[in-house]
Design an enzyme around this catalytic site. Structure first.
Site, PDB file in Angstrom:
ATOM      1  N   GLU A 179      -1.558 -13.295   4.399  1.00  0.00           N
ATOM      2  CA  GLU A 179      -1.031 -13.599   5.727  1.00  0.00           C
ATOM      3  C   GLU A 179      -2.139 -13.789   6.760  1.00  0.00           C
ATOM      4  OE1 GLU A 179       2.950 -11.288   4.306  1.00  0.00           O
ATOM      5  OE2 GLU A 179       1.537 -10.229   5.579  1.00  0.00           O
TER       6      GLU A 179
ATOM      7  N   ASP B  98       4.930  -2.804   3.729  1.00  0.00           N
ATOM      8  CA  ASP B  98       5.759  -2.270   4.822  1.00  0.00           C
ATOM      9  C   ASP B  98       5.543  -0.761   4.930  1.00  0.00           C
ATOM     10  OD1 ASP B  98       6.725  -4.839   4.817  1.00  0.00           O
ATOM     11  OD2 ASP B  98       8.659  -4.344   3.929  1.00  0.00           O
TER      12      ASP B  98
ATOM     13  N   GLU C 296       5.331  -6.219  12.090  1.00  0.00           N
ATOM     14  CA  GLU C 296       4.911  -6.382  10.702  1.00  0.00           C
ATOM     15  C   GLU C 296       5.090  -7.847  10.347  1.00  0.00           C
ATOM     16  OE1 GLU C 296       3.183  -4.481   9.077  1.00  0.00           O
ATOM     17  OE2 GLU C 296       3.251  -5.364   7.084  1.00  0.00           O
TER      18      GLU C 296
HETATM   19  N1  LIG Z   1      -0.050  -0.362  -7.507  1.00  0.00           N
HETATM   20  C1  LIG Z   1      -0.226  -0.094  -6.219  1.00  0.00           C
HETATM   21  N2  LIG Z   1      -0.456   1.184  -5.793  1.00  0.00           N
HETATM   22  C2  LIG Z   1      -0.650   1.460  -4.499  1.00  0.00           C
HETATM   23  N3  LIG Z   1      -0.658   0.515  -3.530  1.00  0.00           N
HETATM   24  C3  LIG Z   1      -0.439  -0.768  -3.880  1.00  0.00           C
HETATM   25  C4  LIG Z   1      -0.211  -1.140  -5.236  1.00  0.00           C
HETATM   26  N4  LIG Z   1      -0.036  -2.473  -5.292  1.00  0.00           N
HETATM   27  C5  LIG Z   1      -0.132  -2.918  -4.018  1.00  0.00           C
HETATM   28  N5  LIG Z   1      -0.379  -1.901  -3.170  1.00  0.00           N
HETATM   29  C6  LIG Z   1      -0.569  -2.015  -1.724  1.00  0.00           C
HETATM   30  O1  LIG Z   1       0.541  -2.703  -1.173  1.00  0.00           O
HETATM   31  C7  LIG Z   1       0.108  -3.813  -0.403  1.00  0.00           C
HETATM   32  C8  LIG Z   1       1.136  -4.935  -0.491  1.00  0.00           C
HETATM   33  O2  LIG Z   1       1.409  -5.389   0.773  1.00  0.00           O
HETATM   34  P1  LIG Z   1       2.259  -6.693   1.061  1.00  0.00           P
HETATM   35  O3  LIG Z   1       1.697  -7.850   0.367  1.00  0.00           O
HETATM   36  O4  LIG Z   1       2.417  -6.773   2.531  1.00  0.00           O
HETATM   37  O5  LIG Z   1       3.646  -6.291   0.363  1.00  0.00           O
HETATM   38  P2  LIG Z   1       5.125  -6.266   0.960  1.00  0.00           P
HETATM   39  O6  LIG Z   1       5.166  -7.323   2.020  1.00  0.00           O
HETATM   40  O7  LIG Z   1       5.978  -6.569  -0.224  1.00  0.00           O
HETATM   41  O8  LIG Z   1       5.379  -4.909   1.527  1.00  0.00           O
HETATM   42  C9  LIG Z   1      -1.237  -4.175  -1.002  1.00  0.00           C
HETATM   43  O9  LIG Z   1      -2.055  -4.807  -0.042  1.00  0.00           O
HETATM   44  C10 LIG Z   1      -1.811  -2.830  -1.429  1.00  0.00           C
HETATM   45  O10 LIG Z   1      -2.532  -2.221  -0.364  1.00  0.00           O
HETATM   46  O1  LIG Z   2      11.549 -12.586   5.044  1.00  0.00           O
HETATM   47  P1  LIG Z   2      12.823 -11.855   4.748  1.00  0.00           P
HETATM   48  O2  LIG Z   2      13.823 -12.676   4.063  1.00  0.00           O
HETATM   49  O3  LIG Z   2      13.338 -11.127   5.953  1.00  0.00           O
HETATM   50  O4  LIG Z   2      12.477 -10.737   3.651  1.00  0.00           O
HETATM   51  C1  LIG Z   2      11.470  -9.838   3.765  1.00  0.00           C
HETATM   52  C2  LIG Z   2      10.983  -9.429   2.403  1.00  0.00           C
HETATM   53  O5  LIG Z   2       9.839  -8.637   2.643  1.00  0.00           O
HETATM   54  C3  LIG Z   2      10.026  -7.307   2.201  1.00  0.00           C
HETATM   55  O6  LIG Z   2      10.504  -6.556   3.300  1.00  0.00           O
HETATM   56  C4  LIG Z   2       8.723  -6.738   1.690  1.00  0.00           C
HETATM   57  O7  LIG Z   2       7.757  -6.773   2.710  1.00  0.00           O
HETATM   58  C5  LIG Z   2      11.081  -7.435   1.114  1.00  0.00           C
HETATM   59  O8  LIG Z   2      11.759  -6.232   0.898  1.00  0.00           O
HETATM   60  C6  LIG Z   2      11.951  -8.567   1.603  1.00  0.00           C
HETATM   61  O9  LIG Z   2      12.529  -9.260   0.554  1.00  0.00           O
HETATM   62 MG   LIG Z   3       4.048  -7.454   3.751  1.00  0.00          MG
END
Ligand SMILES: Nc1ncnc2c1ncn2[C@@H]1O[C@H](COP(=O)(O)OP(=O)(O)O)[C@@H](O)[C@H]1O
Ligand SMILES: O=P(O)(O)OC[C@H]1O[C@](O)(CO)[C@@H](O)[C@@H]1O
Ligand SMILES: [Mg+2]
Length: 459
Positions: free
Chosen positions: A298, A441, A268
């Site tokens: 990304e 994630d 990931e």
């Molecule tokens: N309100 C929402 N409801 C459902 N899915 C969502 C919502 N907001 C974002 N998402 C999904 O979550 C994804 C976020 O992924 P990402 O940017 O990798 O977040 P993180 O790294 O914090 O897990 C978005 O691309 C979308 O597909």
């Molecule tokens: O890059 P780091 O510091 O390992 O953190 C990862 C960040 O990405 C997430 O896992 C979301 O994808 C957060 O919960 C967290 O803060």
């Molecule tokens: Mg992510």
């Protein structure tokens, strides 16, 4: 979706390396206006143009935050100064704390979905951190005792002296409006801005030397592994080590995990601001793994360091599906992945080569698992049991769904796509999500786990 839950109960997944505490703030107009007042619109604009890639002082943060709000894109910027770290605590009241990091988010998700075995590893495991993992028999931390591998609940395995890493998460919502000088900004999409703590203690992304010899044994116990956290590496360390050292170790880990059983490995990806480091992680790690997941910011970042700067800018600026498909094709081929998954606010995409054993229908089903889990989490805040997934099934696909499908068909007609399987589905989008951090994630964990279970059915 529901058909997969049964398969999941038979599956085991290994997770490494990053877990942390996410301290979350819901940003509102007041917060933003007071930051702008405090630091001055002109200073902020100037700093945005300089585009700091690390947070050394509060103004770096304010500049990158405002920039992220303008584009509405998910961003993460490393925090490297202890003083700035203190400033955050004095300046913000956090609305709540939850487990973060790919390992933290995915471990709790899979354990709550009743996976048979979730083995979650991170080099550091302090008490507060251990307490945030769900306390269930299927979520275990690997330790070595008397020359033997033992799997223990995090609460029985934590080390009192291990430091706990805290990331600050700023959740922002589409429609938030504010003024920067004479410019009026309206946030175009909802998402999160991550201030990722990067103190040296937390930047040693590795398997401890004691545990390392047992990785082949761990590989044998599971069906797949999800690796993450490489974004935490530094170029140099105070003891003379460098990113190359840790990446060599990381490559060994991947080979060891696959040594006794040819398990599939998913990485990931997460934002890496430093272009050199980003390139190193891509070139060292991607060719050794089977599957990679990432968001739209990304994939744009990656294409930029692979030399496709124009395409990268286009993805960042226009969000066009044809650009994302083209970018995904390039990544799949240049790094020779088995499967690439991209998640964006409106759609999810898989691309594989044509000889992938799964059909496009099956790949579609697998993406649906991803978005359904994310919708359930966005709505409920957390998935606590398998039944919670039903909530996700009741969230409709977003209103741009038909448009997304149309644009995708157009893109396919224009491009050479015969050598690939490419599928796109619209996301189930929750209007007022409890939080968005970790939804990517969640998508990737659901997509990869269901991909594994579909492959298994073919065997
Ligand atoms: N309100 C929402 N409801 C459902 N899915 C969502 C919502 N907001 C974002 N998402 C999904 O979550 C994804 C976020 O992924 P990402 O940017 O990798 O977040 P993180 O790294 O914090 O897990 C978005 O691309 C979308 O597909
Ligand atoms: O890059 P780091 O510091 O390992 O953190 C990862 C960040 O990405 C997430 O896992 C979301 O994808 C957060 O919960 C967290 O803060
Ligand atoms: Mg992510």
């Amino acid at each position: 979706m529901m058909e997969f839950l049964k398969d999941f109960q038979k599956m085991g997944i290994y997770l490494a390396y990053n877990v942390n505490v996410d301290a979350i703030v819901y940003l509102n107009e007041k917060h933003i206006e007071s930051l702008i007042k405090e630091f001055g619109a002109e200073n902020i604009k100037k700093r945005i143009d300089e585009y700091p890639r690390e947070i050394n002082e509060p103004l770096d943060f304010v500049a990158r935050l405002i920039h992220a709000l303008k584009t509405g894109k998910p961003q993460a910027v490393p925090l490297v100064s202890y003083e700035a770290d203190k400033w955050f605590n004095s300046r913000f009241k956090y609305d709540f704390e939850r487990i973060g990091g790919q390992v933290g988010v995915i471990a709790n998700l899979l354990a709550n979905l009743d996976f048979n075995k979730v083995i979650a590893y991170s080099p550091l495991l302090g008490r507060k951190q251990a307490e945030m993992f769900v306390n269930r028999d299927n979520l275990l931390y690997p330790v070595v005792e008397n020359g033997k591998l033992v799997l223990k609940k995090p609460l029985e395995a934590y080390r009192e002296d291990d430091p706990v890493k805290i990331n600050r998460i700023f959740e922002f919502r589409a429609g938030t409006k504010f003024k920067l000088g004479d410019e009026t900004i309206e946030v175009p999409y909802s998402g999160r801005f991550i201030v990722a703590c990067r103190f040296e203690d937390f930047a040693r992304i590795e398997t401890s030397p004691e545990l390392k010899p047992y990785l082949p044994e761990i590989g044998e116990m599971v069906d797949g592994a999800i690796l993450s956290g490489y974004q935490g590496l530094r170029r140099y360390y105070s003891d003379g080590k460098d990113a190359n050292y840790y990446l060599r170790k990381a490559k060994e880990d991947i080979k060891l995990l696959k040594k006794k059983k040819d398990i599939k490995i998913h990485v990931e990806f997460a934002s890496i601001q430093d272009r050199e480091l980003r390139k190193k992680v891509i070139y060292n790690i991607f060719p050794l793994v089977d599957s990679v997941g990432m968001d739209e910011a990304e994939i744009a970042h990656i294409l930029s360091v692979l030399g496709y700067r124009e395409l990268s800018d286009r993805i960042f600026t226009y969000n066009r599906i044809e650009d994302a498909v083209l970018g995904a094709k390039i990544l799949l081929d240049e790094l020779n992945l088995e499967i690439l998954q991209v998640h964006t606010i409106y759609y999810l995409m898989y691309i594989t080569h044509n000889d992938n054993p799964l059909t496009e229908e099956e790949l579609t089903k697998s993406l649906e698992v991803g978005t359904t889990l994310a919708a359930a989490r966005a709505f409920l805040g957390d998935i606590k049991r398998p039944e919670d997934v039903k909530v996700g099934l009741n969230i409709p696909f977003n209103e741009k769904g038909e448009y997304v499908k149309l644009r995708f068909e157009e893109a396919k007609a224009k491009m050479r796509t015969r050598e690939y399987k490419i599928v796109i589905i619209p996301t189930r989008l929750v209007r007022n999500p409890v939080s968005t951090v970790g939804l990517g994630d969640t998508i990737s964990a659901g997509a990869f786990a269901s991909y594994l279970s579909l492959l298994k059915r073919k065997e």
